[in-house]
Structure formats: structure tokens, C-alpha cells
Design a protein around this motif. Structure first.
Motif, short mmCIF file in Angstrom:
data_model
loop_
_atom_site.label_atom_id
_atom_site.label_comp_id
_atom_site.label_asym_id
_atom_site.label_seq_id
_atom_site.Cartn_x
_atom_site.Cartn_y
_atom_site.Cartn_z
N ARG A 1 0.82 -1.21 0.00
CA ARG A 1 0.00 0.00 0.00
C ARG A 1 0.85 1.26 0.00
N PHE A 2 1.94 1.25 0.79
CA PHE A 2 2.82 2.43 0.79
C PHE A 2 3.41 2.62 -0.62
N SER A 3 3.85 1.53 -1.23
CA SER A 3 4.40 1.62 -2.60
C SER A 3 3.35 2.14 -3.56
N GLY B 1 -4.92 8.04 -3.16
CA GLY B 1 -3.91 8.15 -4.21
C GLY B 1 -4.48 8.59 -5.55
N GLY B 2 -5.82 8.56 -5.67
CA GLY B 2 -6.44 9.02 -6.91
C GLY B 2 -6.47 7.99 -8.02
N ALA B 3 -6.58 6.70 -7.68
CA ALA B 3 -6.73 5.68 -8.72
C ALA B 3 -8.00 5.96 -9.51
N ASP B 4 -7.99 5.60 -10.81
CA ASP B 4 -9.18 5.83 -11.64
C ASP B 4 -10.31 4.87 -11.27
N GLY B 5 -9.95 3.66 -10.89
CA GLY B 5 -10.99 2.69 -10.58
C GLY B 5 -10.47 1.57 -9.69
N ILE B 6 -11.43 0.81 -9.17
CA ILE B 6 -11.11 -0.31 -8.27
C ILE B 6 -11.73 -1.57 -8.84
N ARG B 7 -10.96 -2.64 -8.85
CA ARG B 7 -11.48 -3.93 -9.29
C ARG B 7 -11.80 -4.75 -8.06
N ALA C 1 8.43 5.06 0.37
CA ALA C 1 7.48 4.01 0.76
C ALA C 1 8.13 3.03 1.73
N ARG C 2 9.39 2.70 1.48
CA ARG C 2 10.07 1.72 2.34
C ARG C 2 10.36 2.30 3.72
N VAL C 3 10.80 3.56 3.78
CA VAL C 3 11.07 4.18 5.08
C VAL C 3 9.76 4.26 5.89
N GLU C 4 8.72 4.73 5.24
CA GLU C 4 7.42 4.87 5.92
C GLU C 4 6.93 3.53 6.44
N CYS C 5 7.01 2.51 5.60
CA CYS C 5 6.50 1.20 6.01
C CYS C 5 7.30 0.67 7.19
N ALA C 6 8.63 0.82 7.14
CA ALA C 6 9.46 0.32 8.25
C ALA C 6 9.09 1.03 9.55
N CYS D 1 6.07 0.48 14.94
CA CYS D 1 5.07 0.86 15.95
C CYS D 1 3.86 -0.06 15.91
N GLY D 2 3.91 -1.08 15.08
CA GLY D 2 2.77 -1.98 14.95
C GLY D 2 1.54 -1.29 14.38
N GLN D 3 1.75 -0.27 13.52
CA GLN D 3 0.61 0.50 13.00
C GLN D 3 0.53 0.49 11.47
N SER D 4 1.14 -0.50 10.84
CA SER D 4 1.25 -0.44 9.37
C SER D 4 0.03 -0.97 8.64
N ASP D 5 -0.92 -1.58 9.38
CA ASP D 5 -2.01 -2.27 8.69
C ASP D 5 -3.25 -1.43 8.40
N LYS D 6 -3.51 -0.43 9.25
CA LYS D 6 -4.72 0.34 8.95
C LYS D 6 -4.68 1.78 9.46
N ASN D 7 -5.64 2.57 8.96
CA ASN D 7 -5.74 3.99 9.32
C ASN D 7 -4.46 4.76 9.08
N ILE D 8 -3.83 4.49 7.97
CA ILE D 8 -2.62 5.22 7.58
C ILE D 8 -3.02 6.64 7.17
N PRO D 9 -2.26 7.65 7.60
CA PRO D 9 -2.61 9.04 7.23
C PRO D 9 -2.19 9.38 5.80
N TRP D 10 -2.84 8.74 4.82
CA TRP D 10 -2.53 9.02 3.41
C TRP D 10 -2.75 10.50 3.12
N GLY D 11 -1.79 11.11 2.49
CA GLY D 11 -1.94 12.53 2.13
C GLY D 11 -1.63 13.46 3.29
N GLY D 12 -1.48 12.89 4.50
CA GLY D 12 -1.09 13.69 5.67
C GLY D 12 0.41 13.52 5.87
N ALA D 13 0.77 12.71 6.90
CA ALA D 13 2.20 12.45 7.11
C ALA D 13 2.78 11.64 5.96
N ILE D 14 1.92 10.90 5.26
CA ILE D 14 2.37 10.14 4.09
C ILE D 14 2.07 10.98 2.86
#
Lengths: 304, 100
Positions: free
Chosen positions: A55-57, A94-100, B76-81, B86-99
């Protein structure tokens, strides 16, 4: 940050290539291949203990890579896993166009995803309704419910059959003639056309058997599919060639559309082109042929 | 964020980077090895430090083994590590915030 234009529900989707969302090294070159859509995979291509890393990638791949005109779809994990909700959040952010939607079996599955997508659109300040949906039918139940799945949401742009899982359920193996899946493909096509959305065939996994791949693609076109899912760039060109209209078809389509527009302006509904009767019913097909021809570089006019 | 335990993200494949974070007490200790150290060493260091700063990581030992990763992969790798530590990588990630 590369802003992506608003996704088009109906566009040309002859080829849809799977790519592992974990591997930005591959994704960064995706647009070069000239594929119509790429399918970034969070599901089967990603090992269970790497779902978080993928997901991060994916997020950065969506935000930083310029895909040009290539459509970007993400395959999320099934609704029976602990992953799909966060998958949806990252796709929308992330702004993906669509989800499958993987392993879709009912209209309710579509509605469940749609609800989470809408919540994510609100959370991340994305226009509500922007994110499109498509469903993968992978089981007999999914095929039997194809119509309700297709009709479940105005976000739905298409359905695809997933051969691997479907054949497993049916206890069949791939055949050269396609007899093993002809009923399922047909049922899905009828459902998709009844609702007016697009329909895509499954992947062909034997990369060394190009002849088998080409035969299957020809059958796809004859059956009425819009396109095919792919696993390798070398499969793109044959599909584009097979789905391309012939020059004669393009000329005929151009004549028809031009004649129809002129006739309509004069208040005439039905007329003949080269001895064939033409009325309004032929025009959407002719326009589609011209759009396809334009994408294939065979038509440069301004009718479409 | 506070690095609570050791965590790794990424692989040693080409175009990727493997990032390891470990708890430490005196600021950030950063160690980088890269197949393109001469050309991109400074850029890699800047990206890693910037990412840690955005995540508000003040202390930690960070080891990067770079195999020619793009900036976006490195982030992405630094963030994930860090999130894994902190055991927080699976959900409620602050996409567009800190990430971002």
C-alpha cells in the motif's frame, strides 16, 4: 504530484495489464507499453505479510508517476480478508481511476465496496462518485448473479471473468476451443450488455503459447468482449491488432456517420450507404468503430 | 512517531531498497549503502531524512541498502518500516497527511 484527469466511465479498454503494486520499478514504465489500462495488484501478486508495504508503494506510485493516457485501476483484496478497507482508502487517497473488486458474488458486494469508497472520498476530499468500479466474477455464483452485479452501481464500468478460480470451481481445465468457459463467458457478456457496461475476458497464462493466446483473443472479439486482461507486455500488441477494425469497416463507418449526420440535419431518418440500409440503430456501432480506429492510428478525422 | 522495535521493509531486488529501523536514543543515526552511491548518495540521504522528519521520528538507527530505488520507492520503504516498528502499518494510515 501528477494530477489525474477525471476517470471516464466509458473509454477504450482493449488491454488491461496486471502489475504487482509492490514493484514500482516495473510500474514506472507502464505507460510506455501503450496498454489501455494497467491493473495494479494488491491481491494475489502480493504475499500476505507484505500487504502493508504494497500500500505504501502503491500510494507513491499513484502520486508520483505520470501515466499519461493509460488508465490506472487497482485490484483490491477480497471482502473476506482483513485488507480490503485499507486498500480502498489508499486507492481513493492516491487518486486511482478505478477499483477492481475481486471474487465478486453479489450486488451486495458491490454496494459494500461502494459505501467504503464513498466514505474514503469524503475523508480525502475527493469528488464523490469519481472512483469507478469493476467486478471480477470468479465463481459460478458470481456468474449466475452477473446481471445484478453489473446493475448494482452507476460507478460500475465493467465486469471481467477470472479463469483460474472459475475453472477450479467448475473442475475444468483450459481448452483450446474455449468450450470449458463458453457458457460463463456468454452469460457474463449478456448481463454486461443488458446493463450497458463493458466486459473483459480472463488472462491467458501460458506465455510461450502465442498461437493459443491469439486464438483465444480472436474468439473473445467474436463473442463481443471489449478487451482482455494481460499478464505480460508482449501480449499487448496481438490484442490491439485483433481488436482493430479492418480498413473497409472504418471507411464504411465513416461514410455511415457522415451520411447519417447530413440526413438527420435534413430531417431524413433512414437512407442507404453503398446499397445498405442505414438508420439510427447503426450509428453507435459505427461511432465505436471510428473511436477504435482512431486509437489504432487508422482514422484521423473529426467525426469522433 | 517513536521507533518501538526493530522493523524492516523492502527487498534487495533491483530498483528497490531495504530499510531497517531500530530503536535508539541520541537522534537519527543513518547508514546508507547504495549501488549508485556516487551519483545519488546525497539525494538518497536527503529523501530519507525528509521522510523521517515528516513522520516526526526524532530518534532511531536507520539502515538503508539501496539497489537503485526511485525516490517514491525509498519513501514508501522508510514509511513502512517506521509504521511497522510501531505496529501501525495495517490500517488507518494518514494518506496525504504524514504520508505524501
Amino acid at each position: 504530484m501528477i494530477p489525474r484527469p477525471k476517470p471516464e466511465r466509458f473509454r477504450l479498454r482493449r488491454t488491461m495489464m496486471f502489475m504487482n503494486a509492490q514493484k514500482p520499478g516495473l510500474i514506472k514504465d507502464a505507460y510506455i507499453y501503450g496498454v489501455d489500462s494497467i491493473m495494479l495488484d494488491l491481491e494475489d501478486a502480493v504475499a500476505e505479510n507484505q500487504k502493508d508495504a504494497a500500500r505504501f508503494s502503491l500510494y507513491h506510485a499513484l502520486k508520483t508517476i505520470d501515466y499519461g493516457d493509460t488508465e490506472v485501476i487497482v485490484r483490491i483484496n477480497g471482502l473476506d480478508t482483513p485488507h480490503w478497507q485499507e486498500d480502498i482508502r489508499v486507492c481513493v487517497a492516491g487518486g486511482a481511476d478505478g477499483i477492481r473488486i475481486a471474487k465478486c458474488e453479489s450486488a451486495q458486494d458491490v454496494l459494500t465496496v461502494e459505501k467504503a469508497v464513498e466514505a474514503a472520498e469524503k475523508e480525502f476530499g475527493v469528488e464523490v462518485g469519481r472512483t469507478l468500479l469493476m467486478a471480477a466474477l470468479e465463481s459460478p455464483k458470481g456468474i449466475l448473479n452477473a446481471y445484478e452485479i453489473c446493475a448494482a452501481s452507476p460507478r460500475m464500468f465493467g465486469v471481467a471473468i477470472s479463469g483460474g478460480d472459475f475453472r477450479k470451481c467448475m473442475q475444468t481445465k483450459p481448452t483450446a476451443s474455449g468450450i470449458d468457459m463458453v457458457t460463463a463467458r456468454g452469460m457474463m457478456l449478456i448481463a454486461a450488455r443488458a446493463v450497458g457496461i463493458q466486459c473483459f475476458d480472463t488472462v491467458f497464462t501460458d506465455l510461450d503459447d502465442m498461437e493459443g493466446f491469439i486464438n483465444e483473443t480472436k474468439q473473445n472479439k467474436e463473442m463481443g468482449f471489449d478487451g482482455k486482461s494481460l499478464i505480460n507486455p508482449k501480449q499487448i500488441r496481438p490484442v490491439h491488432e485483433i481488436f482493430a477494425p479492418t480498413e473497409k469497416e472504418v471507411m464504411q463507418a465513416e461514410l455511415m456517420v457522415r451520411a447519417f449526420r447530413e440526413a438527420a440535419a435534413q430531417g431524413i431518418g433512414v437512407f442507404t450507404v453503398n446499397g445498405k440500409m442505414v438508420d439510427v440503430a447503426f450509428i453507435p456501432g459505427a461511432e465505436r468503430t471510428l473511436k477504435l480506429a482512431k486509437a489504432c492510428g487508422m482514422y484521423e478525422g473529426d467525426l469522433v | 512517531m517513536i521507533i518501538e522495535k526493530s522493523a524492516v521493509a523492502g527487498t534487495l531486488e533491483s530498483s528497490d531498497a531495504q530499510v531497517t529501523v531500530e530503536p535508539a536514543e541520541n537522534g537519527i543515526e543513518l547508514e546508507i549503502s547504495s549501488s549508485v552511491m556516487n551519483q545519488y548518495g546525497r539525494q538518497i540521504k536527503a529523501t530519507v531524512l525528509e521522510t523521517l522528519d515528516r513522520l516526526d521520528v526524532k530518534n532511531g538507527r536507520v539502515t538503508v541498502v539501496d539497489k537503485g530505488a526511485l525516490d517514491c520507492t525509498l519513501k514508501a520503504r522508510v514509511e513502512c518500516a517506521v509504521f511497522r516498528s510501531c505496529g501501525q502499518s495495517d490500517k488507518n494510515i494518514p494518506w496525504g497527511g504524514a504520508i505524501k
